[in-house]
Design an enzyme around this catalytic site. Structure first.
Site, short mmCIF file in Angstrom:
data_model
loop_
_atom_site.label_atom_id
_atom_site.label_comp_id
_atom_site.label_asym_id
_atom_site.label_seq_id
_atom_site.Cartn_x
_atom_site.Cartn_y
_atom_site.Cartn_z
N ASP A 1 -64.46 -30.86 5.29
CA ASP A 1 -64.73 -32.00 4.41
C ASP A 1 -64.28 -33.35 4.94
OD1 ASP A 1 -61.92 -31.21 4.02
OD2 ASP A 1 -61.94 -32.75 2.46
N ASP B 1 -57.92 -27.30 3.12
CA ASP B 1 -57.84 -28.30 2.05
C ASP B 1 -59.15 -29.07 1.91
OD1 ASP B 1 -54.75 -28.53 1.28
OD2 ASP B 1 -54.89 -28.25 3.44
N ASP C 1 -62.33 -24.92 7.34
CA ASP C 1 -61.23 -25.78 6.99
C ASP C 1 -60.60 -25.24 5.70
OD1 ASP C 1 -59.58 -28.16 6.88
OD2 ASP C 1 -60.98 -28.97 5.41
#
Length: 255
Positions: free
Chosen positions: A204, A27, A25
């Protein structure tokens, strides 16, 4: 399958990437989340780290983001051929290492979605509308008091237009149906350069949960960054700095 809260998870071993393909991922994983999507900071360390990972894993590295694939590429080096693959728009578009792009068709109804989101943003200072190739998002990080208004509008728009509601960190997105980060990982694993390897996915957000579940289903593992919650991930890293440190150590372990 949800494993439990993150206090039950250990840090990943440094040799986890041996025989693996790595999916990342962007961000909140490789860069800190910023107040505005265009304000994230990418430093030289991250450029060098990704190049090292690509070399150490013989190209078996891909970014999987809710952002448009081209936008991720621009943050991480630009150019017609990024040198690694990117799945953007939650796995609904792919920018391959050789520069080819494949994507789902953009629904015409997104124009109306964008217009109504813009009207709400005009009435709520601090709310920002992000227009994407296959979706539109309301960001309320700078106007947390507008969360319920954003949720209500995004929910209505998804229902009226037959689109998918995609909650994220301080945002609600309305997007094309059919894809997620788990399906993106499965698509990559069908390609010859990734075939026969274990998928490791690091993310996240709750939008990363399908990726964690798919990675485990295909013989690999998910690594959750940061926020304590119920998760399908196997391992835990505390934040972006810890993720970059672990990736550096894991790269060195591949040498």
């Amino acid at each position: 399958m949800q494993r439990g809260t993150t206090d039950q998870l250990a840090a990943p071993p440094v040799d986890l990437l041996r025989g693996a393909s790595l999916f990342l991922d962007f961000d909140g994983t490789l860069v800190e989340i910023a107040d505005r999507p265009d304000a994230v900071q990418v430093d030289e360390r991250l450029h060098r780290l990704i190049a090292s990972l690509v070399a150490a894993l013989d190209g078996r590295v891909a970014l999987i983001s809710g952002r448009p694939a081209g936008e991720v590429r621009s943050f991480l080096g630009g150019g017609a051929q990024p040198g690694f693959a990117i799945a953007g728009s939650h796995g609904m578009e792919f920018l391959w290492a050789d520069g080819r792009r494949t994507a789902a068709e953009r629904p015409a109804s997104l124009e109306q979605v964008h217009a109504e989101m813009t009207a709400l943003a005009t009435q709520n200072p601090g709310v920002m509308v992000e227009d994407k190739p296959l979706g539109a998002a309301l960001h309320f990080r700078q106007a947390p008091e507008a969360e319920e208004a954003c949720r209500a509008l995004a929910t209505k728009l998804a229902d009226v237009h037959g689109l998918q509601l995609q909650p994220g960190k301080m945002l609600f997105e309305v997007r094309t149906t059919g894809g997620d980060k788990g399906r993106a990982i499965a698509t990559f694993l069908e390609k010859s350069e990734y075939s026969g390897t274990r998928p490791i996915f690091i993310g996240d957000d709750t939008t990363d949960e399908p990726g964690f579940a798919m990675a485990e289903r295909l013989g690999g593992a998910g690594i959750l960054v940061g926020t304590p919650r119920d998760t399908s991930a196997t391992y835990l890293l505390a934040g972006v700095p810890e993720t970059l440190d672990w990736l550096t150590q894991a790269t060195e372990a591949l040498a």
